[in-house]
Design an enzyme around this catalytic site. Structure first.
Site, PDB file in Angstrom:
ATOM      1  N   SER A  56       1.069  -1.487  -0.322  1.00 14.31           N
ATOM      2  CA  SER A  56      -0.057  -0.103  -0.016  1.00 14.31           C
ATOM      3  C   SER A  56       1.035   1.125  -0.162  1.00 14.31           C
ATOM      4  O   SER A  56       1.969   1.463   0.400  1.00 14.31           O
ATOM      5  CB  SER A  56      -0.914   0.356   0.974  1.00 14.31           C
ATOM      6  OG  SER A  56      -1.178  -0.985   1.884  1.00 14.31           O
ATOM      7  N   ALA A  97       5.805  10.352  -6.600  1.00 13.53           N
ATOM      8  CA  ALA A  97       5.608   9.773  -7.927  1.00 13.53           C
ATOM      9  C   ALA A  97       4.415  10.470  -8.723  1.00 13.53           C
ATOM     10  O   ALA A  97       4.348  11.234  -9.985  1.00 13.53           O
ATOM     11  CB  ALA A  97       5.737   8.331  -8.436  1.00 13.53           C
ATOM     12  N   ALA A 157       2.614  12.456  -7.236  1.00 14.71           N
ATOM     13  CA  ALA A 157       2.529  13.587  -6.574  1.00 14.71           C
ATOM     14  C   ALA A 157       2.624  14.494  -7.884  1.00 14.71           C
ATOM     15  O   ALA A 157       1.744  15.243  -8.340  1.00 14.71           O
ATOM     16  CB  ALA A 157       3.658  14.544  -5.275  1.00 14.71           C
ATOM     17  N   CYS A 167      -5.554   7.691  -6.033  1.00 20.53           N
ATOM     18  CA  CYS A 167      -4.312   8.311  -4.772  1.00 20.53           C
ATOM     19  C   CYS A 167      -3.318   9.198  -4.775  1.00 20.53           C
ATOM     20  O   CYS A 167      -2.862   9.997  -3.886  1.00 20.53           O
ATOM     21  CB  CYS A 167      -3.425   7.466  -5.533  1.00 20.53           C
ATOM     22  SG  CYS A 167      -2.948   5.193  -5.271  1.00 20.53           S
TER      23      CYS A 167
HETATM   24  C1  UDX Z   1      -5.546   1.929  -2.857  1.00 21.10           C
HETATM   25  C2  UDX Z   1      -4.122   1.719  -3.318  1.00 21.10           C
HETATM   26  O1  UDX Z   1      -4.133   1.425  -4.737  1.00 21.10           O
HETATM   27  C3  UDX Z   1      -2.868   1.421  -2.125  1.00 21.10           C
HETATM   28  O2  UDX Z   1      -1.985   2.245  -2.737  1.00 21.10           O
HETATM   29  C4  UDX Z   1      -3.705   2.439  -0.766  1.00 21.10           C
HETATM   30  O3  UDX Z   1      -2.511   2.783  -0.617  1.00 21.10           O
HETATM   31  C5  UDX Z   1      -4.585   1.833  -0.609  1.00 21.10           C
HETATM   32  O4  UDX Z   1      -5.604   1.999  -1.407  1.00 21.10           O
HETATM   33  P1  UDX Z   1      -6.316  -0.627  -3.258  1.00 21.10           P
HETATM   34  O5  UDX Z   1      -5.874  -2.169  -3.739  1.00 21.10           O
HETATM   35  O6  UDX Z   1      -6.584   0.123  -4.603  1.00 21.10           O
HETATM   36  O7  UDX Z   1      -5.298  -0.252  -2.154  1.00 21.10           O
HETATM   37  O8  UDX Z   1      -8.038  -1.049  -2.095  1.00 21.10           O
HETATM   38  P2  UDX Z   1      -9.230  -1.365  -2.058  1.00 21.10           P
HETATM   39  O9  UDX Z   1      -9.543  -1.751  -3.394  1.00 21.10           O
HETATM   40  O10 UDX Z   1     -10.023  -1.171  -0.694  1.00 21.10           O
HETATM   41  O11 UDX Z   1      -8.575  -2.921  -1.230  1.00 21.10           O
HETATM   42  C6  UDX Z   1      -7.775  -3.000   0.051  1.00 21.10           C
HETATM   43  C7  UDX Z   1      -8.878  -4.801   0.276  1.00 21.10           C
HETATM   44  O12 UDX Z   1      -8.163  -4.575   1.799  1.00 21.10           O
HETATM   45  C8  UDX Z   1     -10.390  -4.250   0.763  1.00 21.10           C
HETATM   46  O13 UDX Z   1     -10.762  -4.683   0.055  1.00 21.10           O
HETATM   47  C9  UDX Z   1     -10.654  -4.609   1.990  1.00 21.10           C
HETATM   48  O14 UDX Z   1     -11.371  -5.404   2.441  1.00 21.10           O
HETATM   49  C10 UDX Z   1      -9.254  -5.663   2.858  1.00 21.10           C
HETATM   50  N1  UDX Z   1      -9.030  -5.159   3.988  1.00 21.10           N
HETATM   51  C11 UDX Z   1      -8.531  -3.981   4.498  1.00 21.10           C
HETATM   52  C12 UDX Z   1      -8.721  -6.561   4.894  1.00 21.10           C
HETATM   53  O15 UDX Z   1      -8.531  -7.533   3.793  1.00 21.10           O
HETATM   54  N2  UDX Z   1      -8.311  -6.466   5.559  1.00 21.10           N
HETATM   55  C13 UDX Z   1      -8.231  -5.130   6.182  1.00 21.10           C
HETATM   56  O16 UDX Z   1      -7.962  -5.169   7.941  1.00 21.10           O
HETATM   57  C14 UDX Z   1      -8.428  -4.328   5.879  1.00 21.10           C
HETATM   58  C1  UDX Z   2      -1.784   6.644 -10.366  1.00 22.97           C
HETATM   59  C2  UDX Z   2      -0.709   6.031 -10.903  1.00 22.97           C
HETATM   60  O1  UDX Z   2      -0.022   6.301 -12.367  1.00 22.97           O
HETATM   61  C3  UDX Z   2       0.306   4.737 -11.249  1.00 22.97           C
HETATM   62  O2  UDX Z   2       1.391   4.817 -10.808  1.00 22.97           O
HETATM   63  C4  UDX Z   2      -0.054   4.596  -9.090  1.00 22.97           C
HETATM   64  O3  UDX Z   2       0.500   3.514  -8.359  1.00 22.97           O
HETATM   65  C5  UDX Z   2      -1.565   4.769  -8.365  1.00 22.97           C
HETATM   66  O4  UDX Z   2      -2.491   6.047  -8.960  1.00 22.97           O
HETATM   67  P1  UDX Z   2      -3.792   6.015 -11.561  1.00 22.97           P
HETATM   68  O5  UDX Z   2      -4.276   6.726 -10.095  1.00 22.97           O
HETATM   69  O6  UDX Z   2      -4.830   4.083 -11.174  1.00 22.97           O
HETATM   70  O7  UDX Z   2      -2.807   5.878 -10.586  1.00 22.97           O
HETATM   71  O8  UDX Z   2      -4.347   6.705 -13.199  1.00 22.97           O
HETATM   72  P2  UDX Z   2      -3.657   7.312 -13.997  1.00 22.97           P
HETATM   73  O9  UDX Z   2      -3.821   6.798 -14.899  1.00 22.97           O
HETATM   74  O10 UDX Z   2      -2.011   7.529 -13.173  1.00 22.97           O
HETATM   75  O11 UDX Z   2      -5.146   8.605 -13.943  1.00 22.97           O
HETATM   76  C6  UDX Z   2      -4.963   8.699 -12.544  1.00 22.97           C
HETATM   77  C7  UDX Z   2      -5.853  10.138 -13.098  1.00 22.97           C
HETATM   78  O12 UDX Z   2      -6.069  11.441 -13.609  1.00 22.97           O
HETATM   79  C8  UDX Z   2      -7.415   9.926 -14.029  1.00 22.97           C
HETATM   80  O13 UDX Z   2      -8.170  10.712 -13.015  1.00 22.97           O
HETATM   81  C9  UDX Z   2      -7.083  10.206 -15.358  1.00 22.97           C
HETATM   82  O14 UDX Z   2      -7.777  10.419 -15.678  1.00 22.97           O
HETATM   83  C10 UDX Z   2      -6.195  11.643 -14.713  1.00 22.97           C
HETATM   84  N1  UDX Z   2      -5.606  12.265 -15.801  1.00 22.97           N
HETATM   85  C11 UDX Z   2      -4.439  11.136 -16.712  1.00 22.97           C
HETATM   86  C12 UDX Z   2      -5.555  13.393 -17.059  1.00 22.97           C
HETATM   87  O15 UDX Z   2      -6.170  13.655 -16.482  1.00 22.97           O
HETATM   88  N2  UDX Z   2      -4.750  13.351 -17.862  1.00 22.97           N
HETATM   89  C13 UDX Z   2      -3.455  12.382 -18.465  1.00 22.97           C
HETATM   90  O16 UDX Z   2      -2.655  13.171 -19.091  1.00 22.97           O
HETATM   91  C14 UDX Z   2      -3.232  11.898 -17.423  1.00 22.97           C
END
Ligand code: UDX
Ligand code: UDX
Length: 474
Positions: A133, A229, A231, A282
């Site tokens: 995470s 990255a 940010a 993120c």
């Molecule tokens: C996101 C981001 O992508 C990640 O970088 C960020 O730091 C945390 O949120 P993501 O996988 O997209 O991660 O989150 P989410 O789809 O909400 O999945 C997290 C999972 O962890 C959920 O399914 C939740 O039920 C589970 N969880 C949470 C556990 O299994 N145990 C816990 O104690 C808490």
């Molecule tokens: C981002 C980072 O790219 C990835 O490396 C990190 O692990 C998680 O966060 P994600 O949020 O899944 O990934 O998608 P990304 O393709 O980065 O787009 C983020 C948002 O920016 C979207 O709403 C997208 O539509 C927007 N975006 C992206 C733009 O508006 N213009 C662009 O040129 C690129």
């Protein structure tokens, strides 16, 4: 360090799910157990109907098919799988705190802490714990200190005591291209202070990633690099979006500007697409974290610098609603507006922080009826995001607000005054405009916040077009 055979991942979400699927596919020698406290989510991952998986990602079901129930298993058996694992990935969510110290900025680490306690309690022998995470810098220290409280001091240790090694291995995948990003990463970052543990994780990646792409560093630099990255990426989006407004005022074209500046190799052409603002789980969370950390260390100027990136993002979303109102003669009350795309970007069913949420809420507030179409987002998720249930259009009363979900792009525009394109799905790039305009009220508008409409075709069919950052059309 013993060789890794059994891997466990806590958290079967957008990060944990796809990451483990790709590791399982690339490393058939490993036995991988993905565990989650959410039973519904696990049941969905085990669904034999691959169109009902909890997340949508292009290519995901094909890879999953290869390894599910071969060397990849999804279950709610957290304790057992922690006990038997040699390596445990933590991929739980870390939402922004909503109350208490740091509310609105700091990340809530309660799930990380809970996971560390479970690992401390049930872990056996030598266990490598990997933070997946995105976390505020120095979280590994928290994890370490929790784990340490479950181990005996060195002098009291005997053969079968537990010991833990903590690594940071942030995930850089973007939703919508997660499988490709995991299979062909730009780089893999591993932070840690134990050489054996670092090598063990590196060995796993070496199954498909070349060594020159694997960077090893200390824990803190690795954690911070992930925040920075995100940010920097978000900052690019806010930068180009700020210029989109200037292009509209000066008859320039944002696509041309992006192309011209992107050809400078120092700037680079990626991440220069203007749009309705960045969404996703993120970017905002990580910048808020960065701001919180900077303020914590008294570096307030740096904190305010990054605050602007979020301010511009909010402003861009507000600005789009204002333009829609202006073009529709100052009011949308009682009008029907069709929304194309509710996810935060194309090729995902994820709506977290989607600009569509804010824009739709503002349009509802103005008294319009929204007809929403998205190829993958579930209407029940839209109801949660908008805070109101959908209604039958027949029951829509003037001066109130309401929305309904449309199963098809064509049906969604019936009697509509305008189409607002909010995410960049392929479906919206290749539209039969004649077909649509015949079903709509006149004058018919398209508000294209992603610059994907074929303006000539749409114009020929009789649409009025507003296209983000396109001065000459306004
Ligand atoms: C996101 C981001 O992508 C990640 O970088 C960020 O730091 C945390 O949120 P993501 O996988 O997209 O991660 O989150 P989410 O789809 O909400 O999945 C997290 C999972 O962890 C959920 O399914 C939740 O039920 C589970 N969880 C949470 C556990 O299994 N145990 C816990 O104690 C808490
Ligand atoms: C981002 C980072 O790219 C990835 O490396 C990190 O692990 C998680 O966060 P994600 O949020 O899944 O990934 O998608 P990304 O393709 O980065 O787009 C983020 C948002 O920016 C979207 O709403 C997208 O539509 C927007 N975006 C992206 C733009 O508006 N213009 C662009 O040129 C690129």
């Amino acid at each position: 360090m013993k060789s890794i055979k059994k891997v466990c991942c806590i958290g079967a979400g957008y990060v944990g799910g796809p990451t483990m699927i790709v590791i399982a596919a690339k490393c058939p020698q490993l036995d991988i157990n993905v565990v989650d406290i959410n039973e519904e989510r696990i049941a969905a991952w085990n669904n034999s109907d691959l169109d009902k998986l909890p997340i949508y990602e292009p290519g995901l079901k094909e890879v999953l098919k290869k390894c599910r129930n071969r060397n990849l298993f999804f279950s709610n058996r957290v304790k057992e799988n922690i006990s038997s694992a040699d390596m445990i990935f933590i991929s739980v969510n870390t939402p922004t705190k909503t109350k208490g110290i740091g509310a609105g900025q700091a990340s809530d680490l309660k799930w990380i802490e809970a996971s560390a306690r479970e690992i401390g309690k049930y872990g056996k022998g030598e266990t490598i714990v990997v933070e997946k995470s995105t976390l505020p810098v120095k979280t590994a220290e928290t994890i370490k200190s929790i784990l340490l409280s479950f181990t005996k001091p060195k002098e009291l240790k005997n053969g079968d005591d537990k010991s833990f090694y903590v690594l940071s291995n942030p995930e850089f995948l973007a939703e919508g291209s997660a499988i490709d990003d995991l299979e062909n990463p730009d780089r893999v970052l591993i932070g840690g202070d134990n050489k054996g543990a670092i090598s063990a994780l590196k060995e796993i990646y070496l199954n498909w990633v070349s060594e020159d792409k694997i960077i090893t560093t200390d824990l803190w630099s690795s954690e911070l690099s992930k925040l920075i990255a995100n940010a920097f990426l978000a900052q690019r989006v806010s930068s180009i979006n700020s210029i989109s407004a200037l292009c509209e005022s000066t008859n320039a074209n944002i696509n041309e500007v992006s192309r011209a500046i992107g050809m400078d190799t120092r700037i680079g052409k990626e991440f220069l697409k203007a749009g309705p603002g960045f969404g996703g789980s993120c970017f905002k969370k990580d910048i808020l974290n960065l701001i919180y950390i900077c303020n914590h260390y008294g570096i307030n100027e740096v904190a305010s610098y990054w605050e602007k990136v979020i301010e511009i993002n909010n402003w861009q979303q507000k600005r789009i609603t204002k333009i829609i109102l202006e073009k529709l003669y100052g009011t949308v009350s009682g009008k029907k507006i069709t929304i194309f795309g509710f996810s935060f970007k194309a090729n995902t069913n994820d709506t977290r922080e989607s600009p569509a949420i804010k824009i739709c809420k503002d349009l509802l507030e103005e008294g319009s009826f929204l007809s929403i179409f998205d190829p993958k987002v579930n209407p029940s998720q839209i109801a949660i995001d908008l805070g109101i249930q959908q209604i039958n259009e027949k029951n829509f009363k003037n001066n109130e607000s309401g929305w309904s979900f449309s199963e098809s792009l064509e049906d969604s525009v019936n009697n509509s005054d305008a189409i607002v394109i909010l995410s960049d799905w392929d479906e919206f790039c290749d539209i039969n405009y004649d077909n649509l305009i015949n079903k709509m009220r006149k004058p018919s508008w398209i508000f294209d916040t992603r610059n994907i409409v074929n303006k000539n075709d749409a114009n020929k069919s009789g649409f009025n077009i507003w296209s983000l950052g396109n001065g000459s059309l306004i």
